[in-house]
Design a protein around this motif. Structure first.
Motif: not given
Length: 374
Positions: A184-193, A212-219
């Motif tokens: 749902a987010l823009h590709p350049n918006t970082d997502l953190l969990i 792993e395939s979702l290009n997260l900034l971090w867990l």
């Protein structure tokens, strides 16, 4: 210039602990300590006052060490004691900057950047569906944030809180929800969990490998942080970047974590890990290993802006945490308004901290005042 008094105020409903240091020349410094049981009382304890009263507040590092040594019998490397010391240390920097007519970041070596990127912690969706999580993420993104965090904390009824396990159903839900947010987010918006230390290594790695395939900034905080060797094992077992550090204290407390490269990203909380200069030392230690620096932060605007001075002054800063979107108290607690614009905080240019506490608002929110507003 000499310190004449230290006082504190505990606010509500958020238990923010504000610290005020006064001097005989009329300069007053404001800081914020990490909340916790008794922190506002420890900050005015006679054992901390002895090394402070009558001393030059501009000798910040010396006074930090004097406070730490004075409380050596009370756990000076961690816990509520170090939180109290951290808040006082911030106030000392505020006074020092005012005294020399420069912002705190200038005293820390100058700045690498003019704006500090912040991420909004969304916690979770409004209901327990991936669609709800994604809708919240999109709403926050639309307000200018290009870094957003969610928690993966199943309710106690959905897990055995003692064995750190996670059910297959929960694994599927979290992977599904995060994938839906990411799409749902823009590709350049970082997502953190954030996993909040709930899980065993084997179980959280099942989640990590699904993400792993979702290009997260971090867990973040996949397991309890105490065992550095196990943290290192988890970090090396997944390509997903691992972040931890909010429950470590002082540069010494971070040493093993950094030297063993047991985390890809570190997240000290400057309101409890030792304050601003200690935060700079932690960042510099991490930078020797090319580890990004992303401070944990649940403070009000005083502690948040104080952290921004360090974030501006260190090379390896990545992003700063923010928890209080649409919180009227957070937004009204400083005279300066709209501190966060498009997901960034502009670094103050005024001497010292660079923002002014709105004492009328603070007084209305005050739960317990230990001389703060005298």
């Amino acid at each position: 210039m000499k310190i004449t008094s230290v006082s504190t105020a505990l606010l509500e409903p958020m238990p923010w602990v504000l610290v005020k240091v006064r001097t005989d020349e009329g300069l007053i410094g404001i800081g914020e300590a990490y909340h916790g049981a008794g922190v506002h009382q420890i900050a005015v304890d006679h054992r901390l006052m002895r090394p402070l009263i009558g001393q030059d507040p501009r000798n910040v590092d010396k006074l930090f060490r004097d406070m730490r040594n004075a409380m050596s019998a009370s756990g000076f490397y961690q816990g509520a004691v170090m939180s109290a010391i951290s808040g006082i240390e911030m106030a000392l920097w505020d006074i020092t900057g005012q005294s020399f007519g420069v912002p705190i970041w200038q005293l820390l070596g100058g700045k690498f950047r003019d704006r500090i990127r912040v991420y909004n912690d969304c916690h979770e969706g409004d209901d327990n569906t991936p669609k709800s999580w994604a809708e919240k993420a999109k709403a926050v993104e639309a307000r200018g944030f290009d870094a957003i965090k969610f928690d993966i904390d199943p309710q106690p009824t959905q897990r055995d809180k003692y064995n750190r396990g996670i059910s297959n159903e929960n694994i599927d839900f979290f992977v599904n929800a995060v994938a839906t947010i990411r799409e749902a987010l823009h590709p350049n918006t970082d997502l953190l969990i954030d996993a909040h230390w709930f899980y065993s290594p084997s179980d959280i790695l099942k989640v990590a490998q699904g993400l792993e395939s979702l290009n997260l900034l971090w867990l973040e905080d996949p397991i309890p942080p105490e065992n550095i060797d196990v943290m290192a094992m988890v970090t090396r077992s997944t390509s997903l970047p691992i972040c931890t550090g909010e429950n470590f204290y002082t540069a010494h407390g971070f040493r093993e974590l950094i030297e063993k490269q047991a985390s890809d990203i570190i997240s000290p909380d400057l309101a409890k890990s030792g304050g601003l200069l200690e935060g700079r030392k932690i960042a510099d230690l991490a930078n020797l290993y090319y580890i990004p620096y992303s401070p944990h932060n649940i403070s009000g605007p005083i502690g948040t802006v104080a952290a921004c001075h360090v974030c501006a002054a260190v090379e390896n800063f990545q992003v700063l945490e923010f928890h209080h979107l649409d919180n009227e108290l957070w937004n009204g607690l400083t005279i300066e308004q709209d501190l966060i614009i498009d997901g960034h905080i502009t670094i103050p240019e005024s001497p010292g901290l660079g923002v002014t506490l709105n004492e009328n608002v603070a007084r209305e929110a005050c739960k317990e005042d230990l001389g703060f507003f005298e």
